[in-house]
Design a protein around this motif. Structure first.
Motif, PDB file in Angstrom:
ATOM      1  N   UNK A  41     -58.456 -12.808  10.277  1.00 17.94           N
ATOM      2  CA  UNK A  41     -58.621 -12.380  11.662  1.00 17.94           C
ATOM      3  C   UNK A  41     -57.256 -12.361  12.340  1.00 17.94           C
ATOM      4  N   UNK A  42     -57.055 -11.371  13.169  1.00 16.77           N
ATOM      5  CA  UNK A  42     -55.889 -11.283  14.050  1.00 16.77           C
ATOM      6  C   UNK A  42     -56.398 -11.539  15.455  1.00 16.77           C
ATOM      7  N   UNK A  43     -55.845 -12.529  16.122  1.00 15.34           N
ATOM      8  CA  UNK A  43     -56.405 -13.004  17.384  1.00 15.34           C
ATOM      9  C   UNK A  43     -55.482 -12.719  18.559  1.00 15.34           C
ATOM     10  N   UNK A  44     -56.049 -12.183  19.636  1.00 14.85           N
ATOM     11  CA  UNK A  44     -55.296 -11.971  20.857  1.00 14.85           C
ATOM     12  C   UNK A  44     -55.151 -13.263  21.640  1.00 14.85           C
ATOM     13  N   UNK A  45     -53.966 -13.505  22.172  1.00 14.43           N
ATOM     14  CA  UNK A  45     -53.734 -14.702  22.988  1.00 14.43           C
ATOM     15  C   UNK A  45     -53.556 -14.363  24.465  1.00 14.43           C
ATOM     16  N   UNK A  46     -53.631 -13.081  24.810  1.00 17.20           N
ATOM     17  CA  UNK A  46     -53.442 -12.658  26.193  1.00 17.20           C
ATOM     18  C   UNK A  46     -52.749 -11.313  26.241  1.00 17.20           C
ATOM     19  N   UNK A  47     -52.306 -10.915  27.439  1.00 19.74           N
ATOM     20  CA  UNK A  47     -51.694  -9.614  27.590  1.00 19.74           C
ATOM     21  C   UNK A  47     -52.739  -8.521  27.480  1.00 19.74           C
ATOM     22  N   UNK A  48     -52.345  -7.364  26.971  1.00 16.30           N
ATOM     23  CA  UNK A  48     -53.291  -6.257  26.858  1.00 16.30           C
ATOM     24  C   UNK A  48     -54.514  -6.602  26.013  1.00 16.30           C
ATOM     25  N   UNK A  49     -54.397  -7.359  24.908  1.00 16.01           N
ATOM     26  CA  UNK A  49     -55.581  -7.656  24.086  1.00 16.01           C
ATOM     27  C   UNK A  49     -56.535  -8.674  24.711  1.00 16.01           C
ATOM     28  N   UNK A  69     -43.456 -15.355  29.197  1.00 16.98           N
ATOM     29  CA  UNK A  69     -44.052 -16.680  29.050  1.00 16.98           C
ATOM     30  C   UNK A  69     -45.172 -16.676  28.015  1.00 16.98           C
ATOM     31  N   UNK A  70     -45.973 -15.608  28.033  1.00 16.35           N
ATOM     32  CA  UNK A  70     -47.043 -15.488  27.048  1.00 16.35           C
ATOM     33  C   UNK A  70     -46.478 -15.433  25.643  1.00 16.35           C
ATOM     34  N   UNK A  71     -45.413 -14.673  25.453  1.00 13.37           N
ATOM     35  CA  UNK A  71     -44.800 -14.562  24.130  1.00 13.37           C
ATOM     36  C   UNK A  71     -44.259 -15.907  23.660  1.00 13.37           C
ATOM     37  N   UNK A  72     -43.566 -16.627  24.524  1.00 11.59           N
ATOM     38  CA  UNK A  72     -43.030 -17.930  24.146  1.00 11.59           C
ATOM     39  C   UNK A  72     -44.152 -18.906  23.784  1.00 11.59           C
ATOM     40  N   UNK A  73     -45.220 -18.919  24.575  1.00  9.48           N
ATOM     41  CA  UNK A  73     -46.346 -19.802  24.275  1.00  9.48           C
ATOM     42  C   UNK A  73     -47.019 -19.416  22.959  1.00  9.48           C
ATOM     43  N   UNK A  74     -47.128 -18.114  22.718  1.00  9.90           N
ATOM     44  CA  UNK A  74     -47.774 -17.651  21.491  1.00  9.90           C
ATOM     45  C   UNK A  74     -46.944 -18.020  20.269  1.00  9.90           C
ATOM     46  N   UNK A  75     -45.626 -17.905  20.381  1.00  9.78           N
ATOM     47  CA  UNK A  75     -44.756 -18.338  19.285  1.00  9.78           C
ATOM     48  C   UNK A  75     -44.913 -19.836  19.029  1.00  9.78           C
ATOM     49  N   UNK A  76     -45.040 -20.598  20.087  1.00 11.17           N
ATOM     50  CA  UNK A  76     -45.218 -22.043  19.948  1.00 11.17           C
ATOM     51  C   UNK A  76     -46.542 -22.363  19.253  1.00 11.17           C
ATOM     52  N   UNK A  77     -47.614 -21.678  19.670  1.00 16.26           N
ATOM     53  CA  UNK A  77     -48.908 -21.927  19.042  1.00 16.26           C
ATOM     54  C   UNK A  77     -48.909 -21.468  17.591  1.00 16.26           C
ATOM     55  N   UNK A  78     -48.269 -20.342  17.314  1.00 12.78           N
ATOM     56  CA  UNK A  78     -48.200 -19.859  15.933  1.00 12.78           C
ATOM     57  C   UNK A  78     -47.537 -20.891  15.035  1.00 12.78           C
ATOM     58  N   UNK A  79     -46.469 -21.494  15.515  1.00  8.49           N
ATOM     59  CA  UNK A  79     -45.811 -22.536  14.730  1.00  8.49           C
ATOM     60  C   UNK A  79     -46.751 -23.706  14.492  1.00  8.49           C
ATOM     61  N   UNK A  80     -47.475 -24.131  15.524  1.00  7.87           N
ATOM     62  CA  UNK A  80     -48.360 -25.288  15.398  1.00  7.87           C
ATOM     63  C   UNK A  80     -49.553 -25.006  14.486  1.00  7.87           C
ATOM     64  N   UNK A  81     -50.020 -23.745  14.475  1.00  6.78           N
ATOM     65  CA  UNK A  81     -51.163 -23.383  13.632  1.00  6.78           C
ATOM     66  C   UNK A  81     -50.729 -22.872  12.259  1.00  6.78           C
ATOM     67  N   UNK A  82     -49.418 -22.778  12.048  1.00  3.77           N
ATOM     68  CA  UNK A  82     -48.849 -22.237  10.813  1.00  3.77           C
ATOM     69  C   UNK A  82     -49.303 -20.800  10.570  1.00  3.77           C
ATOM     70  N   UNK A  83     -49.324 -20.030  11.649  1.00  2.75           N
ATOM     71  CA  UNK A  83     -49.593 -18.590  11.578  1.00  2.75           C
ATOM     72  C   UNK A  83     -48.263 -17.881  11.380  1.00  2.75           C
ATOM     73  N   UNK A  84     -48.157 -16.982  10.406  1.00  3.08           N
ATOM     74  CA  UNK A  84     -46.837 -16.450  10.043  1.00  3.08           C
ATOM     75  C   UNK A  84     -46.261 -15.408  10.986  1.00  3.08           C
ATOM     76  N   UNK A  85     -47.116 -14.712  11.765  1.00  5.03           N
ATOM     77  CA  UNK A  85     -46.636 -13.552  12.527  1.00  5.03           C
ATOM     78  C   UNK A  85     -47.217 -13.556  13.935  1.00  5.03           C
ATOM     79  N   UNK A  86     -46.378 -13.153  14.896  1.00  2.00           N
ATOM     80  CA  UNK A  86     -46.827 -12.863  16.254  1.00  2.00           C
ATOM     81  C   UNK A  86     -46.562 -11.386  16.512  1.00  2.00           C
ATOM     82  N   UNK A  87     -47.615 -10.650  16.872  1.00  2.00           N
ATOM     83  CA  UNK A  87     -47.499  -9.216  17.140  1.00  2.00           C
ATOM     84  C   UNK A  87     -47.379  -8.953  18.633  1.00  2.00           C
ATOM     85  N   UNK A  88     -46.550  -7.964  18.976  1.00  2.00           N
ATOM     86  CA  UNK A  88     -46.400  -7.583  20.371  1.00  2.00           C
ATOM     87  C   UNK A  88     -45.727  -6.221  20.440  1.00  2.00           C
ATOM     88  N   UNK A  89     -45.393  -5.780  21.651  1.00  2.00           N
ATOM     89  CA  UNK A  89     -44.599  -4.578  21.864  1.00  2.00           C
ATOM     90  C   UNK A  89     -43.182  -4.971  22.227  1.00  2.00           C
TER      91      UNK A  89
END
Length: 322
Positions: free
Chosen positions: A30-38, A91-111
């Motif tokens: 699953x690819x999960x939206x954390x905010x923004x447009x998704x 801010x959303x991007x920084x938080x998402x990068x932080x959560x990705x690290x904590x969840x060991x998710x390899x990629x954060x997608x954005x524009x």
């Protein structure tokens, strides 16, 4: 390779129901939206950050169904000339990068985002022609003053968190082609790569197979979206590829998004899958469904059925005949 889905299309379903649906269709990610447009229907970012207990419960629900997270997605415009909009996306991007690290998710997608034409602008300005020279001067200013500085800093943050950034090559944003992606990557570092979506390449006149070859040689494909595009041969001469009509005017538009196999045949999609394997991408193919002619359920189901026919899923072994 494994099939996954960008779960934003199931935003109206509960967390558990969404996961059950995905697993029951035989998907693996699953690819999960954390905010923004998704939006963040299935990933409450602020609740999960720094809460190991909630993170463990969150991951247990995913893993118990044989699924994993291929990426977290927070598409927005962190370069928007209106500071409030840019700051929210940043801010959303920084938080998402932080959560990705904590969840060991390899990629954060954005524009990549798109700046305006000056520090006093109100709206993004997307230059698409080198003449008159004003546009070239604007483009140079945008990259020098906005695009390079911001993404160089983000690239360093991503690298420090052991997370990759997948920029979607989408019209209206500074990074929208393989060339602009590699231009940024050269300055901002190898943490920056592509969330490659063929649908946005086709309407720009770019062959996705060749784009995969170009970016694959640079090891710059970090994630892959599976979505199709149909070009209308009658409307294209009237409106061109930069058709500004709303997506809802499907009878009149020059092109429109379709589910897999309804814009291009399965041989084309087989070539895409083979080329991904050829250049070393052997990860998740994440379905994105934005087909205005099909319901959510039918468009998703047909995408799964068609991709299962062309996906190369078994591990690669030595050539026994060579």
């Amino acid at each position: 390779m494994h099939l996954g889905v960008f779960t934003v299309l199931f935003s109206q379903k509960s967390w558990e129901d969404m996961l059950d649906l995905v697993a029951n269709h035989g998907l693996k990610a699953v690819e999960l939206g954390t905010g923004g447009y998704p939006g963040n229907s299935h990933c409450p970012l602020d609740e999960l950050l720094d809460s190991r207990t909630k993170q463990q419960q969150f991951l247990a629900a995913i893993h118990s169904r044989g699924l994993r997270i291929s990426a977290l997605s927070c598409h927005g415009n962190p370069l928007h000339p209106q500071k409030a909009i840019a700051q929210e996306a940043d801010q959303l991007l920084h938080k998402t990068l932080q959560l990705a690290e904590q969840l060991e998710v390899p990629v954060v997608n954005t524009f990549s985002g798109c700046p305006g034409d000056s520090d006093h602008a109100l709206y993004p300005n997307w230059p698409v022609t080198p003449w008159p020279h004003d546009f070239q001067e604007l483009l140079d200013w945008q990259w020098k003053e906005k695009v390079y500085p911001y993404w160089t800093q983000i690239g360093q943050v991503a690298q420090s968190r052991h997370v990759k950034i997948g920029l979607e090559l989408h019209g209206g944003f500074s990074v929208h082609t393989p060339g602009t992606l590699l231009k940024l990557r050269e300055r901002a570092g190898e943490a920056i790569g592509a969330n490659l979506d063929p649908s946005h390449l086709w309407w720009q006149g770019i062959d996705p197979v060749q784009a995969i070859r170009i970016l694959g040689r640079a090891d710059a494909i970090h994630h892959f979206h599976a979505k199709d595009t149909a070009i209308d041969p009658i409307n294209l001469p009237m409106h061109g590829v930069t058709d500004m009509q709303p997506y809802t005017k499907m009878v009149d538009r020059a092109w429109q998004f379709r589910t897999i196999g309804y814009g291009h045949d399965l041989k084309t999609w087989a070539d895409i899958m083979s080329t991904l394997r050829l250049v070393g991408y052997d990860d998740v193919v994440s379905i994105e469904h934005e087909d205005g002619l099909m319901s959510i359920e039918e468009g998703f189901r047909r995408a799964v059925q068609n991709l299962q026919q062309v996906l190369i899923s078994e591990p690669l072994h030595e050539m026994w005949w060579a």
